[in-house]
Design an enzyme around this catalytic site. Sequence first.
Site, short mmCIF file in Angstrom:
data_model
loop_
_atom_site.label_atom_id
_atom_site.label_comp_id
_atom_site.label_asym_id
_atom_site.label_seq_id
_atom_site.Cartn_x
_atom_site.Cartn_y
_atom_site.Cartn_z
CB CYS A 131 -0.92 -0.03 1.23
SG CYS A 131 -1.95 1.43 1.38
CB CYS A 134 -0.52 2.43 4.00
SG CYS A 134 -2.10 1.84 3.37
CG ASP A 135 3.29 1.14 4.35
OD1 ASP A 135 2.81 1.63 5.39
OD2 ASP A 135 3.15 -0.05 4.02
C1 LIG Z 1 0.52 -3.38 5.62
C2 LIG Z 1 -0.69 -2.49 5.56
C3 LIG Z 1 -0.59 -1.20 6.00
C4 LIG Z 1 -1.71 -0.38 5.97
N1 LIG Z 1 -1.57 0.90 6.44
C5 LIG Z 1 -2.62 1.73 6.39
C6 LIG Z 1 -2.49 3.08 6.83
O1 LIG Z 1 -1.41 3.52 7.23
N2 LIG Z 1 -3.60 3.86 6.79
C7 LIG Z 1 -4.80 3.41 6.32
O2 LIG Z 1 -5.78 4.17 6.34
N3 LIG Z 1 -4.95 2.15 5.88
C8 LIG Z 1 -3.90 1.30 5.90
N4 LIG Z 1 -4.03 0.03 5.43
C9 LIG Z 1 -5.32 -0.39 4.87
C10 LIG Z 1 -6.28 -0.79 6.01
O3 LIG Z 1 -5.63 -1.73 6.85
C11 LIG Z 1 -7.56 -1.38 5.45
O4 LIG Z 1 -8.14 -0.49 4.54
C12 LIG Z 1 -8.56 -1.65 6.58
O5 LIG Z 1 -7.99 -2.56 7.50
C13 LIG Z 1 -9.85 -2.25 6.03
O6 LIG Z 1 -10.68 -2.54 7.12
P1 LIG Z 1 -11.82 -3.66 7.01
O7 LIG Z 1 -12.44 -3.68 8.36
O8 LIG Z 1 -12.64 -3.42 5.84
O9 LIG Z 1 -11.07 -5.03 6.72
P2 LIG Z 1 -9.90 -5.79 7.47
O10 LIG Z 1 -9.07 -4.90 8.30
O11 LIG Z 1 -9.23 -6.59 6.40
O12 LIG Z 1 -10.67 -6.78 8.46
C14 LIG Z 1 -11.39 -7.87 7.98
C15 LIG Z 1 -11.85 -8.67 9.17
O13 LIG Z 1 -12.73 -9.70 8.73
C16 LIG Z 1 -12.43 -10.87 9.42
N5 LIG Z 1 -12.94 -12.02 8.65
C17 LIG Z 1 -12.66 -12.39 7.38
N6 LIG Z 1 -13.31 -13.53 7.07
C18 LIG Z 1 -14.03 -13.86 8.17
C19 LIG Z 1 -14.90 -14.95 8.50
N7 LIG Z 1 -15.15 -15.94 7.64
N8 LIG Z 1 -15.45 -14.99 9.75
C20 LIG Z 1 -15.23 -13.99 10.64
N9 LIG Z 1 -14.42 -12.94 10.38
C21 LIG Z 1 -13.81 -12.91 9.17
C22 LIG Z 1 -10.93 -10.84 9.60
O14 LIG Z 1 -10.49 -11.73 10.62
C23 LIG Z 1 -10.75 -9.37 9.97
O15 LIG Z 1 -10.97 -9.18 11.34
C24 LIG Z 1 -2.94 -0.84 5.46
C25 LIG Z 1 -3.04 -2.14 5.01
C26 LIG Z 1 -1.93 -2.97 5.06
C27 LIG Z 1 -2.05 -4.39 4.59
#
Ligand SMILES: Cc1cc2nc3c(=O)[nH]c(=O)nc-3n(C[C@H](O)[C@H](O)[C@H](O)COP(=O)(O)OP(=O)(O)OC[C@H]3O[C@@H](n4cnc5c(N)ncnc54)[C@H](O)[C@@H]3O)c2cc1C
Length: 308
Positions: A131, A134-135
Amino acid sequence: MEKVVIIGSGCAGLTAALYTARANLNPLVLTGTMPGGLLTTTSLVENYPGFPEGIDGYELVSRIQQQAERFGARIKFSTVEKVDLSNRPFAVLADGEEIKTASLIIATGASHRHLGLNSEAALEKKGVTYCATCDGALPMFRNQPVVVVGGGDSACEEALYLTRFASIVYIIHRRNALRASKIMAHRVLSSPRIIPVWDSIVVDILDVNKGKVTGVRIKNVKTNEEKTIDCAGVFIAIGHIPNTTLFKGVIEMDENGYIITRNGASTNIEGIFAAGDCVDHKYRQAITAAGMGCAAAIETERYLAEIG
Ligand SMILES: Cc1cc2nc3c(=O)[nH]c(=O)nc-3n(C[C@H](O)[C@H](O)[C@H](O)COP(=O)(O)OP(=O)(O)OC[C@H]3O[C@@H](n4cnc5c(N)ncnc54)[C@H](O)[C@@H]3O)c2cc1C
């Protein structure tokens, strides 16, 4: 029976939990195998509003969780294996236990595609990232050469964004033309700070022994010739896979498996809402996921009030 079950405990799921908890709906959050979601894998989040010095990703989601729990959200370490959304209440099977619920918020996120190299895994967070937004601005990449792997719109966006910080950006693509939209490809190819490297794949990321990225070993797929490009960072932009297989054929999705929402966070099934990266293939940020979690929660609250 539960009033609301939230599948996923990332920024989207936990923010939905905070809002539904404050609406006295006593939500149940099923964490999945990655409690806290993707943000827990990053050490420094500098673009989440409210933290001028930046904040550790794990700490940020832990705080959102505590905030939700303070108002009565229940967090359960459990992974959903199956759903039956054909009847009401909806049935969710998680770690062998059947949970019935009047409404459902899907916040299962998306996983990024990996190159599949051992060195990629070993150097993740040590110069290998998925990303640029992000980084890209981190000190380790400033005024240094970096590499972007991929040839689609995301790879182009990452490459253009990185020109603000890096000394030079190499974009490594397995074909001899970008797959991105014409306008995006034109921007990339006319940037004096981006060097395309065609017909090439990354075969190794250096240097695992030094514990940081110092370069990539690439192979030309037409000539088999190998060479090394020195760089401080590798941004892998070869696509994401939304975690939505569970809902295939029942919840409406686009051709890539992202859930289609309408009127905010509603899905094609009344009473089921979706938020975060399982819906959003465009922004993929913690703040946008949290915002979508908030919207899903408010709509859930309204739906439950309507059905009484
Ligand atoms: C290395 C890295 C660095 C990042 N840095 C930044 C940053 O600096 N700033 C920023 O704004 N964004 C950053 N991001 C992006 C950010 O992390 C994501 O946009 C954000 O986490 C998305 O949130 P979400 O809740 O949609 O999904 P996720 O955070 O992906 O969470 C998904 C959840 O669903 C759960 N899940 C999946 N399948 C199932 C199932 N079958 N049963 C129950 N639970 C399930 C998982 O366990 C998890 O808890 C970064 C991403 C990465 C990979």
